[in-house]
Design a protein around this motif. Sequence first.
Motif, mmCIF file in Angstrom:
data_model
loop_
_atom_site.group_PDB
_atom_site.id
_atom_site.type_symbol
_atom_site.label_atom_id
_atom_site.label_comp_id
_atom_site.label_asym_id
_atom_site.label_seq_id
_atom_site.Cartn_x
_atom_site.Cartn_y
_atom_site.Cartn_z
ATOM 1 N N ASP A 217 8.618 -0.324 -7.478
ATOM 2 C CA ASP A 217 9.191 0.684 -8.345
ATOM 3 C C ASP A 217 10.280 1.492 -7.650
ATOM 4 O O ASP A 217 11.262 1.894 -8.267
ATOM 5 C CB ASP A 217 8.073 1.658 -8.742
ATOM 6 C CG ASP A 217 7.965 1.796 -10.230
ATOM 7 O OD1 ASP A 217 8.446 0.897 -10.926
ATOM 8 O OD2 ASP A 217 7.384 2.800 -10.678
ATOM 9 N N GLU A 218 10.096 1.752 -6.381
ATOM 10 C CA GLU A 218 10.992 2.661 -5.677
ATOM 11 C C GLU A 218 12.086 1.964 -4.876
ATOM 12 O O GLU A 218 12.963 2.618 -4.331
ATOM 13 C CB GLU A 218 10.184 3.584 -4.751
ATOM 14 C CG GLU A 218 9.273 4.542 -5.502
ATOM 15 C CD GLU A 218 10.039 5.558 -6.346
ATOM 16 O OE1 GLU A 218 11.261 5.703 -6.143
ATOM 17 O OE2 GLU A 218 9.433 6.177 -7.227
ATOM 18 N N ARG B 203 -10.858 -6.484 -12.673
ATOM 19 C CA ARG B 203 -11.520 -6.720 -13.951
ATOM 20 C C ARG B 203 -11.688 -8.185 -14.332
ATOM 21 O O ARG B 203 -12.723 -8.574 -14.828
ATOM 22 C CB ARG B 203 -10.698 -6.074 -15.053
ATOM 23 C CG ARG B 203 -10.967 -4.640 -15.223
ATOM 24 C CD ARG B 203 -10.340 -4.282 -16.515
ATOM 25 N NE ARG B 203 -10.134 -2.855 -16.587
ATOM 26 C CZ ARG B 203 -9.518 -2.280 -17.614
ATOM 27 N NH1 ARG B 203 -9.042 -3.041 -18.582
ATOM 28 N NH2 ARG B 203 -9.381 -0.997 -17.657
ATOM 29 N N GLY C 90 -19.850 1.586 -29.395
ATOM 30 C CA GLY C 90 -18.695 2.057 -28.628
ATOM 31 C C GLY C 90 -17.720 0.960 -28.252
ATOM 32 O O GLY C 90 -16.583 1.226 -27.888
ATOM 33 N N CYS C 91 -18.171 -0.296 -28.313
ATOM 34 C CA CYS C 91 -17.300 -1.382 -27.848
ATOM 35 C C CYS C 91 -16.083 -1.532 -28.762
ATOM 36 O O CYS C 91 -16.225 -1.714 -29.956
ATOM 37 C CB CYS C 91 -18.089 -2.683 -27.801
ATOM 38 S SG CYS C 91 -17.023 -4.093 -27.400
ATOM 39 N N PRO C 92 -14.895 -1.453 -28.193
ATOM 40 C CA PRO C 92 -13.693 -1.491 -29.027
ATOM 41 C C PRO C 92 -13.450 -2.854 -29.678
ATOM 42 O O PRO C 92 -12.673 -2.952 -30.628
ATOM 43 C CB PRO C 92 -12.562 -1.135 -28.065
ATOM 44 C CG PRO C 92 -13.078 -1.429 -26.707
ATOM 45 C CD PRO C 92 -14.565 -1.238 -26.768
ATOM 46 N N VAL C 93 -14.087 -3.918 -29.165
ATOM 47 C CA VAL C 93 -13.779 -5.247 -29.708
ATOM 48 C C VAL C 93 -15.011 -5.955 -30.281
ATOM 49 O O VAL C 93 -15.011 -7.162 -30.464
ATOM 50 C CB VAL C 93 -13.120 -6.146 -28.636
ATOM 51 C CG1 VAL C 93 -11.722 -5.660 -28.345
ATOM 52 C CG2 VAL C 93 -13.956 -6.189 -27.370
ATOM 53 N N GLN C 94 -16.058 -5.197 -30.540
ATOM 54 C CA GLN C 94 -17.303 -5.788 -31.079
ATOM 55 C C GLN C 94 -17.793 -6.980 -30.263
ATOM 56 O O GLN C 94 -18.166 -8.018 -30.806
ATOM 57 C CB GLN C 94 -17.116 -6.247 -32.540
ATOM 58 C CG GLN C 94 -17.219 -5.132 -33.545
ATOM 59 C CD GLN C 94 -15.888 -4.444 -33.726
ATOM 60 O OE1 GLN C 94 -14.858 -5.095 -33.799
ATOM 61 N NE2 GLN C 94 -15.891 -3.133 -33.770
ATOM 62 N N ILE D 192 -13.282 -7.459 -23.293
ATOM 63 C CA ILE D 192 -12.007 -7.239 -22.610
ATOM 64 C C ILE D 192 -12.196 -6.404 -21.347
ATOM 65 O O ILE D 192 -11.242 -5.942 -20.733
ATOM 66 C CB ILE D 192 -10.984 -6.553 -23.529
ATOM 67 C CG1 ILE D 192 -11.579 -5.244 -24.068
ATOM 68 C CG2 ILE D 192 -10.562 -7.472 -24.671
ATOM 69 C CD1 ILE D 192 -10.524 -4.295 -24.561
ATOM 70 N N CYS E 279 -13.378 -3.364 -20.665
ATOM 71 C CA CYS E 279 -12.807 -2.022 -20.652
ATOM 72 C C CYS E 279 -13.752 -1.042 -19.974
ATOM 73 O O CYS E 279 -13.351 0.029 -19.549
ATOM 74 C CB CYS E 279 -12.512 -1.548 -22.071
ATOM 75 S SG CYS E 279 -14.003 -1.161 -22.990
ATOM 76 N N ALA F 149 -16.223 0.616 -21.271
ATOM 77 C CA ALA F 149 -16.730 1.703 -22.117
ATOM 78 C C ALA F 149 -18.253 1.652 -22.237
ATOM 79 O O ALA F 149 -18.926 2.676 -22.184
ATOM 80 C CB ALA F 149 -16.096 1.641 -23.503
#
Lengths: 175, 596
Positions: free
Chosen positions: B451-452, B536, B557-561, B579, B581, B583
Amino acid sequence: MSNKSMGLEERKEVPFQGTEQQREELLGFIHGHAGQKGCLMPVMQKAQEIYGYLPQEVQKLIADEMGIPMEKIYGVATFYSQFHLAPKGKYQVSVCLGTACYVKGAGNIYNKFSELLGIGEGECTSDGMFSLDACRCVGACGLAPVAMVNGDVYGRLTVDDVRGILDKYMKDGED
Amino acid sequence: MFRCHVLLCGGTGCTSAGSREIKKCLEKELKERGLDKEIAVVKTGCFGMCSVGPIMMVYPDQVLYCTVQPEDVPEIVEEHLLKGRPVKRLIYDENMAGGGIRTLEDTEFYRKQMRVALRNCGIINPENIEEYIARDGYEALGRVLTEMTPDEVIQVILDSGLRGRGGAGFPTGLKWKFASGRRGEVQKYVCCNADEGDPGAFMDRSVLEGDPHVVLEAMAIAGYAIGASQGYIYVRAEYPIAVQRLQIAIGQAREYGLLGKDIFSSGFDFDIELRLGAGAFVCGEETALMTSIEGNRGEPRPRPPFPAVKGLFESPTILNNVETYANIPQIILNGPEWFASIGTEKSKGTKVFALGGKIRNTGLVEIPMGTTLRTVVEEIGGGIPGGKKFKAAQTGGPSGGCIPAEHFDIPIDYDNLISIGSMMGSGGMIIMDEDTCMVDIAKFFLEFTVDESCGKCTPCRIGTKRMLEILEKITEGEGTEEDLAELEELAYYIKDNALCGLGQTAPNPVLSTLRYFRDEYVAHVRDKKCPAHVCRNLLEYKISADKCRGCTLCMRGCPVQAIQGKAKEPHVIDPQKCIKCGACLATCRFGAIYME
Ligand SMILES: Cc1cc2nc3c(=O)[nH]c(=O)nc-3n(C[C@H](O)[C@H](O)[C@H](O)COP(=O)(O)O)c2cc1C
Ligand code: SF4
Ligand code: SF4
Ligand code: FES
């Protein structure tokens, strides 16, 4: 480094709305520092402080007053990440497009913000109220999809929530 | 005369934790009780204990309060300041150990420290030049101007053995000597590097915020030594409090005639100007910094010519780091022998570190050179929280490397750190425990350099990008053993061919983790496992059938069932959908979810 976001900022066209007073202030600063070695950066920093960003018009003003070529000023402005070529909104909306949010339909949320505000990524509304960005995971995946406005986090969003969020800030802006 | 002084930290850490509000409450409360004539409230610089801020110190009792909230203020005033009974529940924990209240100097945190560069931080009000003068401020400058020749000054700095604190450790006296020729004949400049860009380091910020005059005084001394009449401080724009204090300090010093014309009636003129950076890490590199002050894109240029010959505006220039300067007045006042008596054979004096990461006492510490890492971690730092095991310390930020547990007892100095493949750096020290993945850390630092990188030279611009791609591949579980070989080859190539220090040192985090934690890299590429459970893609989230009570919380709570299961029956995670995450791990109340 700023080079990356540049292309996006460049696309942006907000009509320049500088006032005579702002112009006077900048000219005063430039003349106050005339002849001082290496004072371009301080002048540009002052200009950004006055106008909030460095549009073409302001770069041109600096170039003419200081007798420095435009491309040099542009080169300096694009090298440092703190100089913006496009204005940032008073309220900075960022929509998380990280994996969890993405699969939960964050793309639609983002598009809705974009549609309602009439701007794209990295742009700012012409009244200077809102700017829009997409960001990476904000670490609130359990609340996906997530958007942030100046640090306030909104989770479990649906497309229908978007207008309500914007309304809230528009109201704030009035008083 | 005040019978009591209440010192409130006004450093960046404590300010963001709310110390301004505390100060307002305190002043109001004192006024209401008519105590404002007896008790003085002083805003100071950083105490070094930013993780438990806002910090409040009450003198003469030497009671240190931490995480003070506005609601606590009336109680402190009523109980402590009025009735003389310190509010126990707010006293810094270690301060209270063993029942009785211990003075600050007696706490483990301070006892092994030695404050030279930070001697005034947290003690004086940085916005009042008289407090600095009362602590022998500007006495060194007076002595230098009235009793010493410029060459004598350089000799003292040479004899002290002081080396640059900005990273490379170049002998300061030598640097001054190289720039000392043709005094009075040519324009010269003295610059101060306050661009502190290493992520996680804030030593210089604390000096600037807590003791700005020390930097001004030292720069004037340097100006006299090399024959320069103008100084520039290049400070990060991200340090607004430091900028403001420097502005105040410069104004006061001019008012007192300590900057400007004919200082101490010696005929010596010296003035200082502030220049703000604009968010480019590479501007910390000396030639880039000067290019930036000149008003250009802050790109480095090849050396030689060295700045001592041709620096700012093509004139002979010296550039030193903030902490380097902070040592100078003390060396003049106490003599070079005193300074040289501290530290190890080739590294004299002390070093300030910003201690962070997986350690109990995060904050700012100043230790004599030669202190062992063990002392820093276990005694000063209070050990690793949560009963975890020490794995490595990272120093030198994106240019540095790690010190593994096998070198826990190595005395910290410039040469020892280099010999084990790390470096002193400017002072960031990140402690890592068994939960830190070394490949991931290497990737983190490389992301930063990519980046720098200013893009001027190809090895750095393209090479670091290639290295990052390989690391990404490895952490995503797609890496091969050939990738490791290529990574190393690239690393050495960039080291040898990049134009400036940024590129030359960028591969260090990779090389040093490869050196000490190769097995972790191998586990990633061969077994497709991340031993620290960080990467991950190499993990699987699972639910232990024994522990799961079927509460359905994770499922919701699972965002993707990805979680299936009937109520009151063990749930399962579908690895195809998951995925990763995390959670569910955070939601489960029975500890049934784990990573593998
Ligand atoms: C990429 C890069 C970044 C640097 N950043 C800093 C910095 O933030 N602060 C600093 O004092 N030195 C920094 N340095 C080191 C300076 O180039 C220079 O060596 C130092 O300021 C000299 O002062 P000293 O001799 O007192 O240490 C950096 C070097 C490189 C290559
Ligand atoms: S090494 Fe990197 S930062 Fe340094 S000059 Fe080359 S491209 Fe720029
Ligand atoms: S880690 Fe995230 S995606 Fe995977 S099962 Fe748990 S909550 Fe669902
Ligand atoms: S900022 Fe207050 S102790 Fe560091």
